[in-house]
Design a protein around this motif. Structure first.
Motif: not given
Length: 200
Positions: A135-162
């Motif tokens: 995903i990140m290389l394909a995005a960069k190939g189209l001149d977009y930037d990315c930020c992979p992230m693990v800094g978040f409350d996993r339980e809350e994100v899990a709740r938000l996305i069901h």
């Protein structure tokens, strides 16, 4: 952009142009490349949640302790994996293979994963790591930037996305047009420090 350029120029960008949108064809191109990523036994564990609702984005930002890129980037993907994908209609993963290959692969897949929870989870996370880089290389190939992230409350994100039972969240990836460039690389180890031959 050529692949080696994309590899060299890909950085974890934290600040994005808030008003920048990604055309549908670019998003489709990135995700169509993503699903070509390799997985063990072609299991394709990955599941993608594209967060488009702005209110939802701001809730996700709160769950990520206020990191601006979660709300500001053009796209936000929560990259998940179905840990039990190996046992979910596995014939799908070999449907286009010759029958003799199917007859070998299906029992082999079962023997490899059945009753081995750590291997099941490890494989799902490996698959997510590979698809995230695609995903990140394909995005960069189209001149977009990315930020992979693990800094978040996993339980809350899990709740938000069901998040369904039996699934894990690997990371989030913000994609968009950079407002500010990333800082210089923090300290790249030399190749000689990380590459050994035959053994450590």
């Amino acid at each position: 952009m050529k692949v080696f350029q994309a590899i060299e120029q890909r950085r974890a960008v934290k600040h994005y142009q808030k008003e920048s949108k990604m055309p549908a064809e670019d998003f489709d191109k990135i995700m169509s490349a993503a699903i070509l990523s390799p997985t063990s036994y072609n299991i394709q564990h990955w599941r993608f949640i594209r967060v488009t609702d702005q209110l939802h984005r701001h809730k996700m930002k709160d769950a990520a302790w206020g990191q601006a890129q979660v709300a500001d980037a053009a796209e936000l993907i929560v990259l998940c994996a179905d840990v039990n994908a190996w046992s979910d209609r596995p014939e799908r993963y070999v449907a286009n293979s010759p029958q003799e290959s199917q007859d070998i692969l299906l029992p082999m897949m079962h023997a490899f994963y059945a009753g081995k929870e750590q291997i099941q989870r490890d494989e799902a996370m490996r698959s997510c790591g590979i698809v995230a880089q695609t995903i990140m290389l394909a995005a960069k190939g189209l001149d977009y930037d990315c930020c992979p992230m693990v800094g978040f409350d996993r339980e809350e994100v899990a709740r938000l996305i069901h998040l369904p039972k039996g699934y894990v969240i690997a990371m989030m990836i913000a994609i968009g047009k950079a407002e500010k460039a990333a800082y210089p690389r923090g300290g790249q180890l030399l190749l000689e420090e990380v590459l050994s031959e035959n053994h450590f």
